[in-house]
Design a protein around this motif. Structure first.
Motif, short mmCIF file in Angstrom:
data_model
loop_
_atom_site.label_atom_id
_atom_site.label_comp_id
_atom_site.label_asym_id
_atom_site.label_seq_id
_atom_site.Cartn_x
_atom_site.Cartn_y
_atom_site.Cartn_z
N GLN A 130 37.79 29.33 61.90
CA GLN A 130 38.33 29.54 63.24
C GLN A 130 39.86 29.61 63.18
O GLN A 130 40.48 28.84 62.46
CB GLN A 130 37.96 28.39 64.16
N LYS A 131 40.43 30.54 63.93
CA LYS A 131 41.88 30.58 64.10
C LYS A 131 42.21 29.73 65.32
O LYS A 131 41.61 29.90 66.38
CB LYS A 131 42.38 32.00 64.32
N VAL A 132 43.19 28.85 65.16
CA VAL A 132 43.58 27.94 66.23
C VAL A 132 45.06 28.13 66.50
O VAL A 132 45.87 28.15 65.57
CB VAL A 132 43.28 26.47 65.84
N ILE A 133 45.42 28.27 67.77
CA ILE A 133 46.82 28.37 68.19
C ILE A 133 47.25 26.98 68.64
O ILE A 133 46.63 26.38 69.53
CB ILE A 133 47.00 29.38 69.35
N SER A 140 57.41 25.46 70.37
CA SER A 140 57.03 26.43 69.34
C SER A 140 55.51 26.56 69.28
O SER A 140 54.77 25.67 69.68
CB SER A 140 57.59 26.02 67.98
N ILE A 141 55.09 27.70 68.76
CA ILE A 141 53.66 28.00 68.63
C ILE A 141 53.39 28.35 67.18
O ILE A 141 54.16 29.09 66.56
CB ILE A 141 53.27 29.18 69.54
N ARG A 142 52.30 27.82 66.65
CA ARG A 142 51.91 28.18 65.29
C ARG A 142 50.41 28.40 65.24
O ARG A 142 49.67 27.90 66.09
CB ARG A 142 52.36 27.14 64.28
N GLU A 143 49.99 29.15 64.26
CA GLU A 143 48.58 29.46 64.08
C GLU A 143 48.07 28.77 62.82
O GLU A 143 48.73 28.77 61.79
CB GLU A 143 48.41 30.97 63.96
N GLU A 144 46.91 28.15 62.93
CA GLU A 144 46.27 27.53 61.77
C GLU A 144 44.84 28.05 61.67
O GLU A 144 44.25 28.47 62.66
CB GLU A 144 46.22 26.01 61.91
N ILE A 145 44.31 28.01 60.46
CA ILE A 145 42.92 28.37 60.24
C ILE A 145 42.17 27.12 59.83
O ILE A 145 42.57 26.43 58.89
CB ILE A 145 42.79 29.47 59.17
#
Length: 165
Positions: A130-133, A140-145
């Motif tokens: 799943q990609k999580v924002i 700030s915003i970052r994306e994690e898997i």
């Protein structure tokens, strides 16, 4: 003479179309996807630890799978699993469910499936990617898997593998 030239052209095209790349594999497919009924209507996750059980059948080149205790909201209408290869060749299994998630309880179901064309002795397996924002406190915003499992499985020494999630 023309027949000889034609035969040489066919031979050259045949040789050029062959590849020795390790990334070549038969396309996989999925069938017999089904699920059990909702078990254990509870308000918390409880003691029902999820597991993935995979059994390899060498003769039919299939892997039968069971995602045990997949957790979802009680208002689901259907559930299953999708399969894909990612760009690196990993086998990706992503469970899914239909529902609005508005019920105030949790179900545990088992999802059953069969993978066809399992011709490789080992697989890089990713389960539930799943990609999580993430919105940080500083704006700030970052994306994690996130994944439930990301590792290599091999059926060379055993035909059934159980992964505790």
């Amino acid at each position: 003479m023309e027949k000889r030239i034609l035969l040489w052209m066919v031979a050259i095209l045949t040789l050029c179309s062959c590849s020795t790349s390790d990334n070549i594999y038969d396309p996989i497919s999925l069938s017999k996807v089904s699920h059990s009924d909702c078990g254990n209507h509870i308000r918390t996750r409880g003691e029902y630890a999820p597991k993935l059980k995979l059994t390899y059948n060498k003769d039919s080149k299939t892997i039968t799978g069971e995602y045990i205790n997949y957790t979802l909201n009680c208002d689901y209408t259907n559930a299953g699993i999708n399969i894909d290869h990612d760009v690196d060749g990993a086998l990706v299994l992503n469970p899914w469910n239909d529902g609005e998630g508005k019920a105030n309880c949790i179900c545990h179901i088992n999802i059953y499936f069969t993978i066809h064309n399992a011709t490789m002795p080992r697989y890089h397996l990713i389960l539930n990617r799943q990609k999580v924002i993430i919105h940080e406190g500083d704006g700030s915003i970052r994306e994690e898997i996130w994944t439930d499992y990301d590792g290599v499985i091999s059926f060379s020494t055993q035909n059934t593998i159980t992964i505790n999630l």
